[in-house]
Design a protein around this motif. Structure first.
Motif, PDB file in Angstrom:
ATOM      1  N   UNK A   2       0.822  -1.224   0.000  1.00 35.06           N
ATOM      2  CA  UNK A   2       0.000   0.000   0.000  1.00 35.06           C
ATOM      3  C   UNK A   2       0.844   1.258   0.000  1.00 35.06           C
ATOM      4  N   UNK A   3       1.884   1.277   0.859  1.00 36.58           N
ATOM      5  CA  UNK A   3       2.754   2.465   0.919  1.00 36.58           C
ATOM      6  C   UNK A   3       3.492   2.660  -0.399  1.00 36.58           C
ATOM      7  N   UNK A   4       3.800   1.554  -1.054  1.00 35.23           N
ATOM      8  CA  UNK A   4       4.639   1.647  -2.253  1.00 35.23           C
ATOM      9  C   UNK A   4       3.846   1.868  -3.537  1.00 35.23           C
ATOM     10  N   UNK A   5       2.619   1.355  -3.578  1.00 32.40           N
ATOM     11  CA  UNK A   5       1.925   1.350  -4.880  1.00 32.40           C
ATOM     12  C   UNK A   5       0.513   1.927  -4.899  1.00 32.40           C
ATOM     13  N   UNK A   6      -0.036   2.314  -3.744  1.00 31.96           N
ATOM     14  CA  UNK A   6      -1.440   2.746  -3.740  1.00 31.96           C
ATOM     15  C   UNK A   6      -1.541   4.232  -3.399  1.00 31.96           C
ATOM     16  N   UNK A   7      -2.292   4.961  -4.203  1.00 30.80           N
ATOM     17  CA  UNK A   7      -2.473   6.395  -3.983  1.00 30.80           C
ATOM     18  C   UNK A   7      -3.951   6.774  -4.015  1.00 30.80           C
TER      19      UNK A   7
END
Ligand code: PMP
Length: 406
Positions: free
Chosen positions: A106-111
């Motif tokens: 989530x931190x790396x790929x979700x916005x």
């Protein structure tokens, strides 16, 4: 039958105890499985002979213990046919594994405005971490609906997935109603759009041979305690290409490469995701559980469990007023039911007094209960040490419930 059930039962000490002076019938295996002596003795062996904190010591026992821990990782990798053993992360269980992905992926790929897809038959542990992620990121949770038999509606899934989808998280086998989902097809559809898929394998890994490369799962999560291993153990398998690009979950010892107050660099896989002293005793004993299952043979286990489940369903269906909750075409050995309008807790209490352990309630899957319009069900979940004789005892207990409440 390819194995001797009575011989198997002899390996599980707790099955031989009595409850209310009656033979103990354990049909709550989806909650946790019982442990064979091979696992219990492995825990004792580690503490009695090699216990030492791993990875950091140069002394002999630390070396031995580290070797066994890493050997356990190799065993898990081979059990699920992972391409590399560093794609196996030891966690505290399925819940730990899903939370790791929900945070780090989530931190790396979700916005903001991105979408995560789950299904309507998920366990809370494959719903809530995604909701928490969506709240943090202002992302949107989408839900694949189910039909009246308790199967995923695949056409609706195909409509949900699109350019904003970042990940699909879906249960392999439902702990609430027993449905075995077509994860192979779900993954194929997602991959056409370059969307990764997490499979919650908490209820599948103990019932069928898992080949993560064949099903092409990007992430696969399971719990050691549901496959005859110790509590507090679990696995997250993740493809290297994803794990490498994900930020760590927890910070601490072991997950670092160098620490200064200016900048810390992180360790390589799998250690990047294993902060602190891991449950190495648990991991080593979980590997003993996988050895046990491997020796018995998952094909043999699956064949026997299928026969037992068919026997249980046909026997229970002879009871007037018994209603199955979930009638999927593909199911495993989880059977959820209601007896007339009798509250599942009331029924469960009577069944318990007959020495039979079943689970009653929502099974941590409240949306499934809402869908079927029930507050809970009675759930019998079977594994390879259960017998037809035990199913007959469950049948007698259900008849007793009916007599008492009518
Ligand atoms: N998913 C499913 C389908 C489950 O059945 C369970 C356990 N009931 C979990 C996730 C959570 O597993 P654990 O509590 O071992 O983390």
């Amino acid at each position: 039958m390819k194995f001797d059930v009575e011989k198997i039962r002899n390996d599980f000490p707790v099955l031989h105890r009595k409850v209310y002076d009656k033979p103990f019938v354990y049909l709550d295996n989806a909650a946790t499985t019982q442990k064979p002596v091979q696992v219990i003795e492995e825990i004792e062996r580690v503490y009695k002979t090699i216990n030492s904190n791993i990875h950091r010591g140069v002394h002999h026992l630390s070396d031995l213990c580290t070797g066994e821990y890493e050997n356990a990782r190799e065993k898990v990798a081979s059990f699920i046919n992972a391409n590399h053993s560093h794609e196996v992360i030891f966690t505290s269980g399925t819940t730990g594994s899903v939370n790791l992905v929900a945070f780090s992926f989530g931190e790396s790929f979700v916005g903001e405005g991105d979408e995560i897809i789950v299904s309507a038959m998920e366990h809370h542990s494959n719903i809530v971490p995604w909701q928490m992620l969506c709240e943090r990121k202002n992302a949107v949770l989408k839900v694949i609906p189910i039909n009246g038999d308790g199967e995923l509606i695949m056409e609706e899934y195909e409509k949900l997935i699109g350019p904003k989808t970042r990940l699909v998280a879906v249960v392999h086998v439902s702990n609430a109603i027993g449905t075995r989902n077509p994860v192979e097809r779900i993954i194929e559809i997602a991959h056409k759009q370059d969307v990764p898929v997490l499979v919650d394998g908490a209820q599948s890994v103990q019932h069928e041979k898992i080949d993560v490369q064949k099903i092409d799962a990007d992430f696969f999560a399971f719990s050691g305690h549901k496959i005859y291993g110790p509590t507090g153990t679990g696995v997250l398998y993740g493809k290297e290409k994803w794990l490498d690009r994900m930020v760590p979950w927890q910070g601490g010892g072991e997950m670092i490469s160098n620490v200064t107050f200016q900048k810390t660099t992180y360790n390589k896989l799998p250690f990047k995701f294993e902060a602190g002293t891991p449950n190495y005793t648990g991991a080593i004993a979980m590997a003993a559980a996988l050895d046990y299952v491997g020796k018995t043979g998952l094909e043999n286990i699956a064949g026997y469990e299928k026969e037992l489940t068919e026997y249980a369903v046909s026997k229970l269906m002879q009871i007037d007023g018994l209603r199955l909750i979930g009638t999927p075409r593909k199911r495993t050995s989880v059977i959820s039911f209601m007896i007339e309008n009798i509250h599942p807790y009331d029924a469960g209490m009577v069944i318990d007094k007959m020495g039979v352990a079943v689970r009653t309630g929502s099974h941590c899957a409240e949306p499934v209960m809402d869908f079927f319009g029930v507050r809970g069900t009675i759930r019998a979940s079977l594994v390879f040490y259960n017998t037809k004789r035990e199913i007959d005892t469950l049948y007698d207990a259900v008849i007793k419930v009916k007599e008492m409440f009518n």
